[in-house]
Design an enzyme around this catalytic site. Structure first.
Site, PDB file in Angstrom:
ATOM      1  N   GLU A 115       0.881  -1.132   0.142  1.00  0.00           N
ATOM      2  CA  GLU A 115      -0.253   0.114   0.014  1.00  0.00           C
ATOM      3  C   GLU A 115       0.853   1.149   0.001  1.00  0.00           C
ATOM      4  O   GLU A 115       0.645   2.230   0.628  1.00  0.00           O
ATOM      5  CB  GLU A 115      -0.890  -0.150   0.995  1.00  0.00           C
ATOM      6  CG  GLU A 115      -1.775  -1.206   1.327  1.00  0.00           C
ATOM      7  CD  GLU A 115      -2.973  -1.323   2.279  1.00  0.00           C
ATOM      8  OE1 GLU A 115      -2.947  -0.381   3.107  1.00  0.00           O
ATOM      9  OE2 GLU A 115      -3.905  -2.117   2.308  1.00  0.00           O
ATOM     10  N   GLU A 131      -4.302  -9.136   0.850  1.00  0.00           N
ATOM     11  CA  GLU A 131      -4.560  -8.851   2.155  1.00  0.00           C
ATOM     12  C   GLU A 131      -6.097  -8.656   2.291  1.00  0.00           C
ATOM     13  O   GLU A 131      -6.860  -8.235   1.456  1.00  0.00           O
ATOM     14  CB  GLU A 131      -4.052  -7.335   2.753  1.00  0.00           C
ATOM     15  CG  GLU A 131      -3.944  -7.164   4.262  1.00  0.00           C
ATOM     16  CD  GLU A 131      -3.345  -5.928   4.518  1.00  0.00           C
ATOM     17  OE1 GLU A 131      -2.169  -5.615   4.029  1.00  0.00           O
ATOM     18  OE2 GLU A 131      -3.865  -5.207   5.299  1.00  0.00           O
TER      19      GLU A 131
HETATM   20  C1  GAL Z   1      -3.921  -2.513   5.605  1.00  0.00           C
HETATM   21  C2  GAL Z   1      -2.549  -2.304   5.798  1.00  0.00           C
HETATM   22  C3  GAL Z   1      -2.290  -3.124   7.125  1.00  0.00           C
HETATM   23  C4  GAL Z   1      -2.972  -2.761   8.211  1.00  0.00           C
HETATM   24  C5  GAL Z   1      -4.384  -3.056   7.845  1.00  0.00           C
HETATM   25  C6  GAL Z   1      -5.401  -2.872   8.906  1.00  0.00           C
HETATM   26  O1  GAL Z   1      -4.427  -1.330   4.588  1.00  0.00           O
HETATM   27  O2  GAL Z   1      -2.100  -2.543   4.704  1.00  0.00           O
HETATM   28  O3  GAL Z   1      -0.630  -2.996   7.353  1.00  0.00           O
HETATM   29  O4  GAL Z   1      -2.944  -1.561   8.330  1.00  0.00           O
HETATM   30  O5  GAL Z   1      -4.836  -2.283   6.669  1.00  0.00           O
HETATM   31  O6  GAL Z   1      -6.703  -3.335   8.437  1.00  0.00           O
END
Ligand code: GAL
Length: 839
Positions: free
Chosen positions: A438, A513
């Site tokens: 990100e 993710e």
């Molecule tokens: C994502 C990020 C992670 C964490 C997560 C929490 O956007 O890549 O590091 O912050 O959100 O939901």
């Protein structure tokens, strides 16, 4: 005569390496642990927020370090706290910012004169600067990279030497708790001037079948001596036993007359074939070790250990990911690097305990979010059968925080990437390289290509990816075209459109993710998801960018071409206590949606005013203490469909809700289930394939007694579970994850304590203060309970149970023998104990 015997030994044994022997660690045989006997003092910001100015000349040999603290590495100087309400929840409300100085007095015998002496740091947080005997040796600022320093120029053989290391976390900003200090292992490496270079073997497997595997090994030979040499290289390949033991020798190759000029190196390609090889897979993680011996004039000058595994990887846009020709759905978790109550201080037993739990849940892959892992993670992943998405950065040139990687990018990005690939590229577990997560520059075409090209230059055998929270922007800008594999974080909205776009139609895509469901172990709320800075464990809550696990499972089913997912996160971690996290980096998840962003902005303002005590995450499927939450069984039911299992939630102690509704959810790998309360059926429910991932009885009227579920699969009884109303808390029940522990000063036993009624059933919602003690040759290392809002010190021998459970972590004293009796006591309860022999 001595000469003849020596010659005979070389002729008889070849390399002199035997099956059944073992080695300390991958790399040169001249490697020994350098973890013990360090002195430490903290300067700069102190735990209470005051400052202690750094002394002059702490790097010089003569500096008076008489009052410094004596300790062994790995060491995290932030984890001792105390938790402070005024500090940011995003980094754990712990005082990890400071300046840590470490010094070590050591001798290298005079007999070693002429050898090269290196020190290898697996990781030091952050901005490491190193001096030997007052001379500046070097620096490595990024705290997650492993690096080597050459001590030879300033080393005095046969005399006392003083190594000084300065770490400065005041210069570092993070979105999670990063730890502080020399938090990973440190090694001393002694070699002859002619030796295999640091991370100097690169093993690829151009062809792997069950009949034969061709192995190509590029060996870089360093000659740091003062005359040219002609060397012989021999590589023997052994089957790998547990840990670092060599079993049967299966192949050998020798190459003679390799010329290396003084002060130079030579890269040699060695090829060898293993007949009827044992293939590496998730189920059968067969490894091999390659042992490379360097001989100069018949004299052995180095032995170097490398790991390898034989497997094929194929990434497709239409048929997902194929391991050894068979499709494997990625059932992955993202994890941060901290180990709960141990902080960032690396410990193999703690890491192994995590991996054992993940395996049980059905996890087959780990994303090292968002930085290079400790080397032990890859060694364990190789050995236990996990695939690893090996990640470099959370920021590139434009940071998410003022002082994150953006400050290092220009000077260091190439060095950090090369170090990551060179260290990790022989591990069979590593299947994808990731250049980022990100990052603010995710639409930057040139930067993406440059970073990906560095990775491909150093290892063309694995795809390069990047985790996007702006996947549409990344693809429309064309930046994603610079990658081999697309990583989508959360935002699958336009997936179908991109799957059809000719620019990306052939690009394999992964849920890099997903979900970000949040919950607190053992908490159940009715009519609301959040209370008292905790979150209901019905697994229905998530931040605006996330979704429940069920919705993600349905998304995966909708896009069967996805390689699978890395859910956020396997374990709770220190910091980032979303949704009670006021940090503005939360907003980065809504970079293209102004209305959602405005809504979140308001919530963050409110949180800043209220300043919640939350200091660790709620994302984990498993809590910070390593206790599975209900969600563990939801994932297990989906990821291990052949394991007969059923799990009921919530607990059944709701005296205040007699005659009120208490919803009951069941997670099962069956397809149908019938629920009973006190023997009376509450109906049989069936999952709709691809739509339902849990069975829900939303209208159960509470009565004390027993809930029981019988699950069915294809009409046949498959699994059962029951929960019963318990009696009052009466005693403490202890159990250890380890049957025995080694007395090496590192191995840990994790003792789970349950508050039980007189029949041995865990009493939910019980929170007695438990006092721990150890009888025998051991000590308490840390305690925890998994409560994200607890400010009790992790080092305290006392801990309140959180919803019926607490954890005590113990180790044996170095070299001691005997039996550890770990005792737990609490007012009004019968004490309990666990017995762990030391060997
Ligand atoms: C994502 C990020 C992670 C964490 C997560 C929490 O956007 O890549 O590091 O912050 O959100 O939901």
């Amino acid at each position: 005569m001595r000469f003849i015997l020596g010659l005979l030994a070389v002729i008889l044994c070849g390399s002199g390496i035997h099956a059944q022997s073992s080695f300390t660690r991958l790399g040169s045989a001249g490697t020994t642990s350098f973890d013990e006997g360090w002195l430490f003092k903290r300067y700069g910001l102190q735990p209470d927020g005051t400052r202690l100015e750094e002394p002059q000349q702490a790097e010089t040999a003569g500096f008076n370090d008489g009052d410094w603290q004596r300790l062994s590495l790995p060491h995290d100087f932030g984890i001792t706290g105390p938790f402070r309400i005024d500090l940011s929840g995003n980094t754990g409300k712990l005082p990890w910012k400071g300046i840590g100085w470490y010094r070590k007095h050591f001798k290298i015998p005079a007999a070693d004169a002429g050898k090269k002496i290196f020190i290898d740091f697996d990781g030091a947080m952050a901005y490491a600067e190193i001096w030997l005997n007052g001379h500046y040796v070097g620096t490595w600022p990024y705290g997650y990279t492993s690096f080597r320093m050459d001590l030879s120029p300033y080393l005095e053989f046969g005399k006392e030497n003083v190594l000084a290391v300065k770490l400065n976390t005041e210069k570092w900003d993070s979105r999670w708790y990063p730890g502080a200090g020399i938090y990973r292992h440190v090694w001393l490496v002694k070699t002859e001037p002619v030796h295999v270079a640091h991370w100097g073997t690169y093993i690829t497997t151009p062809s792997v079948t069950t009949q034969a595997a061709d192995i190509k090994m590029a060996v870089t030979l360093d000659n740091q001596g003062n005359k040219p040499v002609k060397a012989t290289l021999q590589t023997d390949i052994f089957e790998a036993g547990a840990g670092n033991t060599l079993k049967k020798k299966v192949a050998s190759v020798q190459q003679k007359n390799i010329e290396v000029a003084e002060g130079s190196n030579n890269k040699v390609d060695m090829t060898v074939t293993i007949r009827n090889p044992r293939i590496w897979s998730i189920e059968n993680p067969n490894r091999y070790f390659a042992v490379t011996t360097v001989l100069v004039n018949g004299k052995k000058t180095d032995t170097y250990y490398s790991t390898l595994g034989l497997r094929t990887l194929e990434f497709t846009a239409r048929n997902g990911f194929l391991l050894n020709g068979k499709r494997v759905e990625i059932q992955g978790v993202c994890n941060h690097h901290d180990l709960g109550a141990l902080g960032a201080a690396m410990n193999t037993s703690a890491l192994k305990r995590q991996l054992v739990l993940l395996k049980e849940m059905g996890v087959n892959a780990i994303r090292t979010s968002h930085n290079p892992p400790a080397p032990e993670l890859l060694e364990l992943a190789d050995e236990m059968g996990f695939l690893v998405w090996d990640e470099a950065f959370d920021a590139w040139k434009h940071g998410k925080k003022k002082n994150d990687y953006n400050k290092l990018y220009d000077e260091w990005h190439e060095k950090d990437l090369v170090a990551l690939v060179h260290r990790d590229r022989n591990h069979p577990s590593v299947f994808i390289w990731s250049i980022g997560n990100e990052v603010m520059d995710q639409r930057d075409v040139a930067m993406t290509k440059e970073l990906a090209d560095i990775m491909r230059r150093e290892d063309p055998t694995r795809p390069v990816s990047n985790g996007y929270n702006d996947p549409d922007g990344g693809r429309s800008s064309g930046a994603v075209q610079g990658l081999d594999l697309m990583g989508v974080n959360y935002f699958f909205g336009q997936q179908a459109k991109w799957d059809a776009d000719p620019r990306y139609a052939n690009m394999p895509t992964m849920g890099s993710e997903t979900s970000s469901c949040v919950s607190s172990r053992g908490e159940y709320f009715f009519g609301t998801n959040r209370q008292n800075w905790q979150i209901t464990s019905y697994d229905l809550d998530h931040p605006g960018w996330g979704c429940t696990p069920d919705v993600q499972f349905a998304t995966n089913a909708k896009y069967p071409n996805l390689l699978g997912e890395f859910m956020w996160t396997g374990f709770d971690y220190l910091g980032e206590p979303t949704p009670y996290n006021s940090d503005e980096t939360n907003l980065l998840n809504f970079r293209t949606d102004p209305s959602k962003r405005a809504e979140l902005e308001k919530a963050l303002e409110e949180l800043t005013k209220n300043n919640p005590p939350s200091r660790s995450s709620y994302f984990g499927i498993i809590d910070l203490a390593g206790f599975p939450k209900d969600r563990f069984y939801l994932y297990q039911s989906h990821w291990r469909p052949n394991l007969p299992m059923a799990h009921i939630l919530p607990h059944w102690n709701w005296q205040e809700r007699i005659d009120s509704v208490v919803p009951v959810h069941v997670y099962t790998s069956g397809d149908e289930a019938e629920l009973f309360l006190n023997g009376k059926s509450l109906g049989r429910k069936k999952k709709q394939p691809g739509k339902d991932f849990r069975l829900v009885w939303d209208d159960v009227v509470y009565a004390p007694g027993e809930l029981k579920v019988i699950a069915y699969k294809q009409g046949k009884q498959w699994a059962t579970d029951r929960v019963a109303t318990t009696g009052e808390a009466a005693k403490l029940g202890l159990s250890s994850n380890a049957k025995r522990i080694k007395n090496n000063g590192q191995e840990l036993a994790f003792i789970t304590v349950k508050v039980e009624d007189k029949n041995g059933r865990m009493v939910p919602r019980s929170h007695p203060k438990i006092r721990f003690s150890v009888e025998g040759p051991g000590e308490i290392v840390a305690t925890d309970n998994g409560d994200a809002t607890s400010f009790e010190s992790f080092q305290s021998p006392e801990k309140s149970a959180y919803n019926g459970m607490a954890l005590v972590i113990v180790k044996a004293k170095k070299g001691a023998r005997g039996v550890l009796k770990i005792k737990a006591a609490a007012d009004g309860l019968t004490p309990g104990q666990a017995v762990v022999p030391v060997e």
